[in-house]
Motif scaffolding. Structure first.
Motif, PDB file in Angstrom:
ATOM      1  N   LEU A  30       0.832  -1.204   0.000  1.00  0.00           N
ATOM      2  CA  LEU A  30       0.000   0.000   0.000  1.00  0.00           C
ATOM      3  C   LEU A  30       0.866   1.252   0.000  1.00  0.00           C
ATOM      4  CD1 LEU A  30      -2.965   0.994   0.158  1.00  0.00           C
ATOM      5  CD2 LEU A  30      -2.685   1.097   2.649  1.00  0.00           C
ATOM      6  N   LEU A  31       1.962   1.237   0.746  1.00  0.00           N
ATOM      7  CA  LEU A  31       2.858   2.391   0.746  1.00  0.00           C
ATOM      8  C   LEU A  31       3.424   2.633  -0.646  1.00  0.00           C
ATOM      9  CD1 LEU A  31       5.503   3.301   3.419  1.00  0.00           C
ATOM     10  CD2 LEU A  31       6.078   3.406   1.009  1.00  0.00           C
ATOM     11  N   PHE A  78      -4.657  -0.707   6.952  1.00  0.00           N
ATOM     12  CA  PHE A  78      -3.414   0.052   7.053  1.00  0.00           C
ATOM     13  C   PHE A  78      -3.665   1.516   6.719  1.00  0.00           C
ATOM     14  CE2 PHE A  78      -2.152  -4.256   5.795  1.00  0.00           C
ATOM     15  CZ  PHE A  78      -1.295  -4.580   6.834  1.00  0.00           C
ATOM     16  N   LYS A  79      -2.816   2.385   7.280  1.00  0.00           N
ATOM     17  CA  LYS A  79      -2.831   3.807   6.967  1.00  0.00           C
ATOM     18  C   LYS A  79      -1.455   4.216   6.446  1.00  0.00           C
ATOM     19  CE  LYS A  79      -3.908   4.851  11.220  1.00  0.00           C
ATOM     20  NZ  LYS A  79      -4.291   5.552  12.474  1.00  0.00           N
ATOM     21  N   VAL A  80      -1.453   5.053   5.433  1.00  0.00           N
ATOM     22  CA  VAL A  80      -0.192   5.583   4.900  1.00  0.00           C
ATOM     23  C   VAL A  80      -0.174   7.094   5.120  1.00  0.00           C
ATOM     24  CG1 VAL A  80       1.285   5.857   2.871  1.00  0.00           C
ATOM     25  CG2 VAL A  80      -0.065   3.765   3.153  1.00  0.00           C
ATOM     26  N   PHE A  81       0.901   7.587   5.691  1.00  0.00           N
ATOM     27  CA  PHE A  81       1.053   9.013   5.977  1.00  0.00           C
ATOM     28  C   PHE A  81       2.282   9.562   5.271  1.00  0.00           C
ATOM     29  CE2 PHE A  81      -1.315   7.435   9.600  1.00  0.00           C
ATOM     30  CZ  PHE A  81      -2.241   8.443   9.843  1.00  0.00           C
ATOM     31  N   VAL A  91       3.784   3.586   6.863  1.00  0.00           N
ATOM     32  CA  VAL A  91       2.568   2.781   6.826  1.00  0.00           C
ATOM     33  C   VAL A  91       2.474   2.046   8.152  1.00  0.00           C
ATOM     34  CG1 VAL A  91       3.713   0.811   5.681  1.00  0.00           C
ATOM     35  CG2 VAL A  91       1.214   1.058   5.570  1.00  0.00           C
ATOM     36  N   VAL A  92       1.285   2.080   8.755  1.00  0.00           N
ATOM     37  CA  VAL A  92       1.069   1.413  10.044  1.00  0.00           C
ATOM     38  C   VAL A  92      -0.307   0.755  10.026  1.00  0.00           C
ATOM     39  CG1 VAL A  92       2.537   2.964  11.401  1.00  0.00           C
ATOM     40  CG2 VAL A  92       0.118   3.524  11.062  1.00  0.00           C
TER      41      VAL A  92
END
Length: 342
Positions: A189-190, A335-338, A308-309
């Motif tokens: 995803l990242l 997941f979240k990408v910042f 990514v976490v």
């Protein structure tokens, strides 16, 4: 310090002869106690931070991917079991090879960590019918090297195996590396977000893969034509895999052993990170914060770091005191990408 480690330290205090302590990422605070035993102890570890910590106390230490020195023999070897079954089995077989006749392997761990399976394997190797002893949540047992000889088992721990491919090129990995047998969904995803927002950092002259594992973020971002590409990890096996995967693609990468980038020189325009949140068998809520702090330290002026976490980790709160701009690029509920900027 967990009870399994405490039991092994007690055994060490009452043991004569030279010993070898096998240290993975568990038991980070054990070195003063080992030093205080005044025993002749060497340390073998696949974790860079553990090696540095042990050496600070003057304990002879080798950092490697569990490669035993061929000419070393020990009266006692201590194994607080690791998370990875293949590592435990490799260490048990190598312990037999490096014990003196009559020497003992001491093993400890908890039931939910797989201690009984590990013990059964060890008893087979040592041709023993000994039993574990229960100490609260922990179990411990000792096996003696006798004249009967070792039961031979296949040990392919050091082999780098093809686990998948990316852009038509094989990916190599091995047990003991984070997510070793698959392409991690969070890292994928990242990379997808990196591709989608490429104009924001396609001119990056330097890229750091912080906590690189087998190097996925490094080789999957190779379309960015940077001048310097660095990958760093705490795990010796991960560094070997990254070197292999970079070589398979003809990619020029500096592969650096270190603890969250502490041995990497310079600053970077782009930092990529999929930080762990487990340390051994336990969840460690401080790890995300530690990796964010490390990224801030290594980030160049006007640089960007992508993290990514897992969605349940409140990275926004953890990053608030470190970064002036925090953009959520994607949240797929897993997941979240910042994108973080200083």
């Amino acid at each position: 310090m967990d009870s399994s480690t405490q039991i092994l330290l007690q055994l060490m205090r009452s043991s004569d002869g030279n010993g070898l302590w096998l240290a993975d990422e568990s038991g980070r605070d054990i070195w003063p106690q080992i030093k205080a035993t005044n025993r002749s102890i060497d340390v073998l570890t696949n974790r860079f931070d553990q090696a540095v910590a042990a050496e600070k106390y003057g304990i002879p230490t080798t950092f490697c991917d569990w490669e035993f020195a061929s000419d070393h023999q020990y009266t006692h070897i201590y194994l607080r079991i690791c998370k990875e079954k293949a590592i435990n089995q490799h260490l048990i077989q190598e312990a037999w090879n490096h014990l003196t006749p009559g020497g003992a392997l001491h093993i400890a761990g908890e039931k939910n960590e797989g201690i009984k399976t590990c013990w059964d394997f060890a008893c087979e190797i040592f041709s023993s019918d000994s039993r574990l002893k229960k100490h609260g949540m922990a179990y411990c047992g000792s096996l003696t090297k006798t004249a009967e000889g070792k039961i031979e088992k296949n040990d392919s721990y050091h082999e780098l195996v093809e686990i998948s491919s990316w852009d038509g090129v094989a990916i190599f990995s091995k047990p003991g590396v984070f997510g070793w047998d698959k392409i991690d969904a969070g890292s994928t995803l990242l990379i997808e977000q990196l591709m989608e927002h490429t104009p924001a950092w396609e001119t990056a002259k330097s890229i750091l893969d912080l906590g690189c594992g087998y190097g996925f973020l490094t080789f999957a971002s190779n379309w960015i034509n940077c001048e310097r590409r660095v990958a760093t990890d705490n795990n010796a096996g991960a560094l070997l895999c990254t070197q292999k995967n970079a070589a398979a693609r003809g990619l020029n990468v500096e592969v650096v052993a270190g603890d969250k980038g502490d041995k990497v020189e310079g600053k970077f325009d782009l930092i990529l990170c999929n930080p762990p949140f487990h340390r051994g068998f336990s969840v460690d809520g401080d790890l995300t914060q530690e990796f964010l702090t490390a990224a801030k330290t290594k980030l160049a002026n006007n640089g960007t770091t992508l993290f990514v976490v897992n969605s349940f980790i409140p990275l926004e709160k953890k990053a608030a005191g470190l970064f002036s701009k925090i953009d959520l690029l994607q949240d797929n509920r897993q997941f979240k990408v910042f994108a973080l900027r200083a």
